[in-house]
Structures are given as structure tokens and as C-alpha cells.
Design a protein around this motif. Structure first.
Motif, PDB file in Angstrom:
ATOM      1  N   ALA A   1     -10.541   2.045   6.495  1.00 24.22           N
ATOM      2  CA  ALA A   1     -11.706   1.226   6.836  1.00 24.22           C
ATOM      3  C   ALA A   1     -12.108   0.334   5.673  1.00 24.22           C
ATOM      4  N   ALA A   2     -11.920   0.832   4.453  1.00 24.02           N
ATOM      5  CA  ALA A   2     -12.286   0.043   3.272  1.00 24.02           C
ATOM      6  C   ALA A   2     -11.288  -1.078   3.006  1.00 24.02           C
ATOM      7  N   LEU A   3     -10.058  -0.935   3.491  1.00 25.70           N
ATOM      8  CA  LEU A   3      -9.026  -1.946   3.215  1.00 25.70           C
ATOM      9  C   LEU A   3      -9.145  -3.159   4.128  1.00 25.70           C
ATOM     10  N   HIS A   4      -9.630  -2.958   5.345  1.00 33.26           N
ATOM     11  CA  HIS A   4      -9.824  -4.045   6.311  1.00 33.26           C
ATOM     12  C   HIS A   4      -8.482  -4.610   6.798  1.00 33.26           C
ATOM     13  N   ALA A   5      -7.740  -5.304   5.940  1.00 33.39           N
ATOM     14  CA  ALA A   5      -6.512  -5.980   6.372  1.00 33.39           C
ATOM     15  C   ALA A   5      -5.290  -5.130   6.048  1.00 33.39           C
ATOM     16  N   SER A   6      -4.309  -5.188   6.941  1.00 31.83           N
ATOM     17  CA  SER A   6      -3.057  -4.471   6.730  1.00 31.83           C
ATOM     18  C   SER A   6      -2.166  -5.258   5.767  1.00 31.83           C
ATOM     19  N   PRO A   7      -1.649  -4.611   4.723  1.00 29.63           N
ATOM     20  CA  PRO A   7      -0.770  -5.311   3.786  1.00 29.63           C
ATOM     21  C   PRO A   7       0.612  -5.550   4.373  1.00 29.63           C
ATOM     22  N   ALA A   8       1.403  -6.327   3.667  1.00 27.56           N
ATOM     23  CA  ALA A   8       2.749  -6.642   4.159  1.00 27.56           C
ATOM     24  C   ALA A   8       3.642  -5.412   4.187  1.00 27.56           C
ATOM     25  N   TYR A   9       3.463  -4.517   3.212  1.00 30.98           N
ATOM     26  CA  TYR A   9       4.268  -3.304   3.123  1.00 30.98           C
ATOM     27  C   TYR A   9       3.349  -2.097   2.973  1.00 30.98           C
ATOM     28  N   THR A  10       3.623  -1.052   3.753  1.00 29.81           N
ATOM     29  CA  THR A  10       2.834   0.170   3.680  1.00 29.81           C
ATOM     30  C   THR A  10       3.771   1.366   3.714  1.00 29.81           C
ATOM     31  N   VAL A  11       3.536   2.319   2.823  1.00 31.64           N
ATOM     32  CA  VAL A  11       4.348   3.537   2.755  1.00 31.64           C
ATOM     33  C   VAL A  11       3.415   4.736   2.713  1.00 31.64           C
ATOM     34  N   TYR A  12       3.657   5.697   3.589  1.00 31.15           N
ATOM     35  CA  TYR A  12       2.875   6.927   3.612  1.00 31.15           C
ATOM     36  C   TYR A  12       3.818   8.113   3.462  1.00 31.15           C
TER      37      TYR A  12
ATOM     38  N   LEU B   1       0.846  -1.185   0.000  1.00 27.26           N
ATOM     39  CA  LEU B   1       0.000   0.000   0.000  1.00 27.26           C
ATOM     40  C   LEU B   1       0.884   1.237   0.000  1.00 27.26           C
ATOM     41  N   PHE B   2       0.685   2.082  -1.001  1.00 29.01           N
ATOM     42  CA  PHE B   2       1.362   3.374  -1.061  1.00 29.01           C
ATOM     43  C   PHE B   2       0.282   4.444  -0.929  1.00 29.01           C
ATOM     44  N   TYR B   3       0.339   5.204   0.144  1.00 29.19           N
ATOM     45  CA  TYR B   3      -0.688   6.216   0.385  1.00 29.19           C
ATOM     46  C   TYR B   3      -0.069   7.595   0.194  1.00 29.19           C
ATOM     47  N   PHE B   4      -0.455   8.260  -0.898  1.00 27.88           N
ATOM     48  CA  PHE B   4       0.117   9.559  -1.249  1.00 27.88           C
ATOM     49  C   PHE B   4      -0.935  10.668  -1.305  1.00 27.88           C
ATOM     50  N   ALA B   5      -2.180  10.375  -0.986  1.00 28.45           N
ATOM     51  CA  ALA B   5      -3.230  11.391  -1.050  1.00 28.45           C
ATOM     52  C   ALA B   5      -3.085  12.371   0.105  1.00 28.45           C
ATOM     53  N   PRO B   6      -3.287  13.666  -0.149  1.00 27.17           N
ATOM     54  CA  PRO B   6      -3.227  14.642   0.945  1.00 27.17           C
ATOM     55  C   PRO B   6      -4.468  14.564   1.804  1.00 27.17           C
ATOM     56  N   PRO B   7      -4.407  15.106   3.028  1.00 26.50           N
ATOM     57  CA  PRO B   7      -5.617  15.183   3.854  1.00 26.50           C
ATOM     58  C   PRO B   7      -6.593  16.203   3.263  1.00 26.50           C
ATOM     59  N   PRO B   8      -7.835  16.231   3.782  1.00 28.96           N
ATOM     60  CA  PRO B   8      -8.766  17.291   3.385  1.00 28.96           C
ATOM     61  C   PRO B   8      -8.202  18.667   3.762  1.00 28.96           C
ATOM     62  N   ARG B   9      -8.799  19.695   3.231  1.00 34.44           N
ATOM     63  CA  ARG B   9      -8.287  21.055   3.459  1.00 34.44           C
ATOM     64  C   ARG B   9      -8.770  21.674   4.759  1.00 34.44           C
ATOM     65  N   GLU B  10      -9.661  21.011   5.455  1.00 34.32           N
ATOM     66  CA  GLU B  10     -10.188  21.556   6.703  1.00 34.32           C
ATOM     67  C   GLU B  10     -10.233  20.473   7.768  1.00 34.32           C
ATOM     68  N   GLY B  11     -10.307  20.919   9.031  1.00 39.38           N
ATOM     69  CA  GLY B  11     -10.446  19.984  10.143  1.00 39.38           C
ATOM     70  C   GLY B  11      -9.121  19.639  10.787  1.00 39.38           C
ATOM     71  N   ASP B  12      -9.196  18.911  11.875  1.00 40.42           N
ATOM     72  CA  ASP B  12      -8.005  18.502  12.631  1.00 40.42           C
ATOM     73  C   ASP B  12      -7.566  17.083  12.307  1.00 40.42           C
ATOM     74  N   THR B  13      -8.404  16.343  11.582  1.00 44.20           N
ATOM     75  CA  THR B  13      -8.102  14.941  11.315  1.00 44.20           C
ATOM     76  C   THR B  13      -8.146  14.662   9.820  1.00 44.20           C
TER      77      THR B  13
END
Length: 287
Positions: free
Chosen positions: A87-98, A66-78
């Protein structure tokens, strides 16, 4: 059986990672928002999945990387966008990069900053990144978080600003500037997604901070135009956007020693001058 690489937010950096994954024999899916971005993903041999991460029902394929490169929303604290994806992925992959941001450290003045320094996000933008890092590490304890500074490369240079002689903050009021060439960032991300590393956090910078003026002056020289005029902080507050000012208020010198020690990676553009020259050569000529 081929591994599956899933790239969330498959923009300029993601397409470069996708090309590496395809070359390695992976099945690759790049999640994008627009038809134009989807075409770039398909051009390197990957599958494109067009989704709005904020509003669409997210049906995401299982993945090994999993490569996660999307920015956060423009508003809010989270980062509610990341929460929906995880939540949609359910299971953690073997390799994850953020890919996060070095802005999570806040203003550090002249201090050298390594990964042991506590986060001290000052802008709302950086606070959302701190939340995203926490979410990712909770979801995938083996995740590798790359804290990147300013990303530059082909078509990611302030060429128009320099040609138009747009002022920059004077050297006395300016702090330290850090950067990473987009090709180096993509190579580091792919490496982090294919190897077991000793740490979760890495400063993904070229390790050679400078004053911002040196960067602009060098670009101006390469373009054959005059160096940008300088203005004081008081004048900058009248002329610059709130976002630009928020960047200028923070200073730090990023150390990338942990990254180099753990990976053995040799930067293609440790000297930003080489990176600028290569980027200008790769850009299409002006009309």
C-alpha cells in the motif's frame, strides 16, 4: 539515470543482493529493523532505512526493482506486513522478486514437486506465505516468486547442534530434505530482478533432495565428530519444538528444472557437500 533497487527485509540474503545491485550501478535502499542490520547494509555501499514494518508509518522510495524478503508476521492467516508495504509503494515496479517458501506445497511424500503442483499449505506459517504470494502477484503480475527450501551457508549451519550430539529423527521416520545455499539464492534473486523470465513461480532449490540424516552426517564428518544419534518419531514428539516437528512432518522432492531451463543459471553449490565445505571455511573459528 541509475535504477533504484529497494530491498524489503535486507538480511543475510538481502545484503548479498544489495552488493550485486551496487556493483551493477544501482542506487540501493535496504529496509531493516535494527542498527546492526543497517550497518551491514551500509558496508556494501547501500543506503539503510530502519523501519518496523508492523507499526511505523511507511514512507518508501519509488523503485525500479523491488526485492521483498521480509517474513510474514508470526500469527494470523494473512501477511498484514506485506499489505502495508504494498500500500505504501502505490506503483508496481518494473521488476519484483519475492522469496517465499516451498512449504506452500505441504506434505508431498516421495513425490517430485514442480511449480505446476497446486499449493496445499498445512501449517499456519505456510498459509501466510500463500497469502503473501497472492498479494504480490495481484500487486505486480510480472513478479517472480522464488519458493525456497532450507537456506544454508556461513553461520547458518547446525554446527552447535552436531557438536553437542543433539539427536535427529531416524532415517526410517524422516522424509526428504531440500536446500539452497544462500549465495545461490541471492544470485538467483538478482537474476530474477534483472531479466524478463517466462514464468512467475520458481522452485529455488539445488535440485538434489536427500534424507536429512545424510546432511547431518556429512556435516559431522567435516567437523570431525560422531554422527548425531537417531530417535524415533514418538521420542521426537517429546523432545522437539512444535515448529521443528511441523517441518519434519512434511516431505517433498523439489525439482528446479524450470529455473535452470528459463535462466540458464549454473548453481555454485548444486552438491550440498561443496556448499557445506565452503560455508565452514567462511565461518569464523570457534573461541
Amino acid at each position: 539515470m541509475a535504477s533504484h533497487s529497494l530491498i524489503i527485509g535486507c538480511g543475510d540474503t538481502g545484503v548479498r543482493v544489495a552488493a550485486r545491485a551496487v556493483a551493477a550501478g544501482d542506487i540501493v535502499t535496504g529496509v531493516v529493523r535494527s542498527p546492526a542490520s543497517a550497518a551491514k547494509v551500509r558496508a556494501v555501499g547501500a543506503h539503510a532505512l530502519t523501519l518496523d514494518l508492523d507499526t511505523d508509518a511507511l514512507e518508501l522510495p519509488a523503485c525500479d526493482r523491488l526485492f521483498y524478503f521480509a517474513p510474514p508476521p508470526r500469527e494470523g492467516d494473512t501477511d498484514t506486513r506485506m499489505a502495508r508495504v504494498l500500500a505504501a509503494l502505490h506503483a508496481s515496479p518494473a521488476y519484483t522478486v519475492y522469496i517465499s517458501t516451498s512449504g506452500v506445497y505441504g506434505d508431498c511424500g516421495d513425490a517430485w514437486v514442480d511449480e505446476t503442483r497446486p499449493v496445499n499449505a498445512e501449517s499456519e506459517r505456510a498459509k501466510r506465505r500463500v497469502d503473501a504470494e497472492r498479494q504480490m502477484l495481484d500487486f505486480s503480475p510480472q513478479a517472480r516468486v522464488l519458493r525456497a527450501p532450507g537456506i544454508y551457508g556461513p553461520n547458518r549451519l547446525p554446527v552447535a547442534r552436531v557438536r553437542e550430539a543433539t539427536p535427529i529423527l531416524n532415517d526410517e521416520d524422516g522424509g526428504w530434505s531440500n536446500r539452497i545455499h544462500i549465495d545461490d539464492l541471492a544470485a538467483i534473486a538478482w537474476l530474477a530482478g534483472t531479466r524478463v523470465l517466462d514464468h512467475n513461480l520458481y522452485n529455488a532449490s539445488d535440485g538434489h533432495p536427500t534424507g536429512l540424516g545424510i546432511y547431518y552426517d556429512t556435516l559431522a564428518e567435516m567437523l570431525g565428530v560422531a554422527s548425531p544419534p537417531r530417535i524415533s518419531w514418538a521420542e521426537a514428539e517429546q523432545r522437539f519444538s512444535a515448529m521443528r516437528l511441523s517441518f519434519l512432518r512434511e516431505s517433498r522432492r523439489l525439482s528446479n528444472q524450470r529455473l535452470l531451463d528459463d535462466t540458464g543459471y549454473v548453481l555454485a553449490f548444486a552438491d550440498f557437500r561443496d556448499g557445506l565445505a565452503a560455508s565452514l571455511k567462511a565461518e569464523p573459528p570457534l573461541d
